[in-house]
Design an enzyme around this catalytic site. Structure first.
Site, PDB file in Angstrom:
ATOM      1  N   HIS A 104       5.988   4.238  -2.556  1.00  7.20           N
ATOM      2  CA  HIS A 104       7.173   4.909  -1.998  1.00  7.20           C
ATOM      3  C   HIS A 104       8.172   5.181  -3.092  1.00  7.20           C
ATOM      4  O   HIS A 104       8.327   4.393  -4.029  1.00  7.20           O
ATOM      5  CB  HIS A 104       7.816   4.088  -0.880  1.00  7.20           C
ATOM      6  CG  HIS A 104       8.134   2.669  -1.259  1.00  7.20           C
ATOM      7  ND1 HIS A 104       7.168   1.691  -1.305  1.00  7.20           N
ATOM      8  CD2 HIS A 104       9.288   2.063  -1.614  1.00  7.20           C
ATOM      9  CE1 HIS A 104       7.716   0.542  -1.671  1.00  7.20           C
ATOM     10  NE2 HIS A 104       9.014   0.735  -1.882  1.00  7.20           N
ATOM     11  N   HIS A 106      12.215   5.697  -3.576  1.00  7.03           N
ATOM     12  CA  HIS A 106      13.528   5.572  -2.964  1.00  7.03           C
ATOM     13  C   HIS A 106      14.361   6.783  -3.376  1.00  7.03           C
ATOM     14  O   HIS A 106      14.379   7.144  -4.563  1.00  7.03           O
ATOM     15  CB  HIS A 106      14.251   4.320  -3.487  1.00  7.03           C
ATOM     16  CG  HIS A 106      13.572   3.016  -3.177  1.00  7.03           C
ATOM     17  ND1 HIS A 106      14.010   2.164  -2.191  1.00  7.03           N
ATOM     18  CD2 HIS A 106      12.491   2.419  -3.737  1.00  7.03           C
ATOM     19  CE1 HIS A 106      13.240   1.083  -2.166  1.00  7.03           C
ATOM     20  NE2 HIS A 106      12.309   1.207  -3.092  1.00  7.03           N
TER      21      HIS A 106
HETATM   22  P1  5GP Z   1      10.459  -2.005  -2.545  1.00  7.33           P
HETATM   23  O1  5GP Z   1      11.231  -3.299  -2.701  1.00  7.33           O
HETATM   24  O2  5GP Z   1       9.004  -2.271  -2.231  1.00  7.33           O
HETATM   25  O3  5GP Z   1      10.667  -1.050  -3.675  1.00  7.33           O
HETATM   26  O4  5GP Z   1      11.107  -1.282  -1.296  1.00  7.33           O
HETATM   27  C1  5GP Z   1      10.731  -1.563   0.011  1.00  7.33           C
HETATM   28  C2  5GP Z   1      11.820  -1.013   0.895  1.00  7.33           C
HETATM   29  O5  5GP Z   1      11.299  -0.888   2.197  1.00  7.33           O
HETATM   30  C3  5GP Z   1      13.051  -1.914   0.993  1.00  7.33           C
HETATM   31  O6  5GP Z   1      14.199  -1.169   0.581  1.00  7.33           O
HETATM   32  C4  5GP Z   1      13.100  -2.305   2.462  1.00  7.33           C
HETATM   33  O7  5GP Z   1      14.419  -2.362   2.960  1.00  7.33           O
HETATM   34  C5  5GP Z   1      12.284  -1.220   3.123  1.00  7.33           C
HETATM   35  N1  5GP Z   1      11.585  -1.612   4.320  1.00  7.33           N
HETATM   36  C6  5GP Z   1      10.833  -2.747   4.500  1.00  7.33           C
HETATM   37  N2  5GP Z   1      10.293  -2.758   5.720  1.00  7.33           N
HETATM   38  C7  5GP Z   1      10.699  -1.625   6.334  1.00  7.33           C
HETATM   39  C8  5GP Z   1      10.456  -1.069   7.629  1.00  7.33           C
HETATM   40  O8  5GP Z   1       9.760  -1.636   8.468  1.00  7.33           O
HETATM   41  N3  5GP Z   1      11.042   0.126   7.905  1.00  7.33           N
HETATM   42  C9  5GP Z   1      11.828   0.785   6.998  1.00  7.33           C
HETATM   43  N4  5GP Z   1      12.337   1.954   7.373  1.00  7.33           N
HETATM   44  N5  5GP Z   1      12.066   0.300   5.766  1.00  7.33           N
HETATM   45  C10 5GP Z   1      11.513  -0.891   5.453  1.00  7.33           C
END
Ligand code: 5GP
Ligand code: ZN
Length: 118
Positions: A104, A106
């Site tokens: 993903h 951001h």
């Molecule tokens: P990472 O830390 O892997 O770069 O980002 C994961 C992101 O996914 C975090 O910002 C977290 O808030 C978001 N996230 C985790 N679970 C969910 C979910 O079930 N739905 C949504 N919309 N975001 C999520």
């Protein structure tokens, strides 16, 4: 795992539409939806519909998908009205802070974002 959509992967479930999460934008191979715990007024996640664990899973055959993801991120920024300044980033690997192991990007904006590197 690359290429495998799993019922255990939350972003696969969101991207398939199974959970009814609203998409901010979408394209043929990618969707964009709001982060559950936004770190900025605009905090949208751009994800491929297909399961890839992180950026490292993209290979040369995925060049079109990589471009589609980046283009969708910029489309999100335009729609969100944050062209004054926004940031697109991906965390690849636990040591970079990755917590959801489905690729993903951001898209962050709507407030001053400060220095990029700690
Ligand atoms: P990472 O830390 O892997 O770069 O980002 C994961 C992101 O996914 C975090 O910002 C977290 O808030 C978001 N996230 C985790 N679970 C969910 C979910 O079930 N739905 C949504 N919309 N975001 C999520
Ligand atoms: Zn997935």
């Amino acid at each position: 795992m690359a290429g495998e959509s799993t019922s255990e992967c939350i972003f696969c479930r969101i991207a398939s539409g199974e959970l009814g999460v609203e998409f901010v934008a979408e394209s043929e191979h990618a969707v964009a939806f709001r982060d559950l715990q936004p770190q900025a007024p605009t905090h949208v996640l751009v994800v491929p519909r297909r399961h890839l664990s992180a950026l490292r899973d993209l290979d040369p055959d995925d060049a079109a998908l990589a471009g589609e993801l980046v283009l969708l991120a910029s489309e999100v920024a335009r729609r969100e009205g944050v062209l004054g300044g926004y940031r697109v980033l991906t965390n690849d690997g636990a040591e970079a802070g990755q917590t959801v192991f489905h690729l993903h990007f951001h898209v962050l904006g709507g407030r001053p974002l400060g220095a990029l590197l700690a």
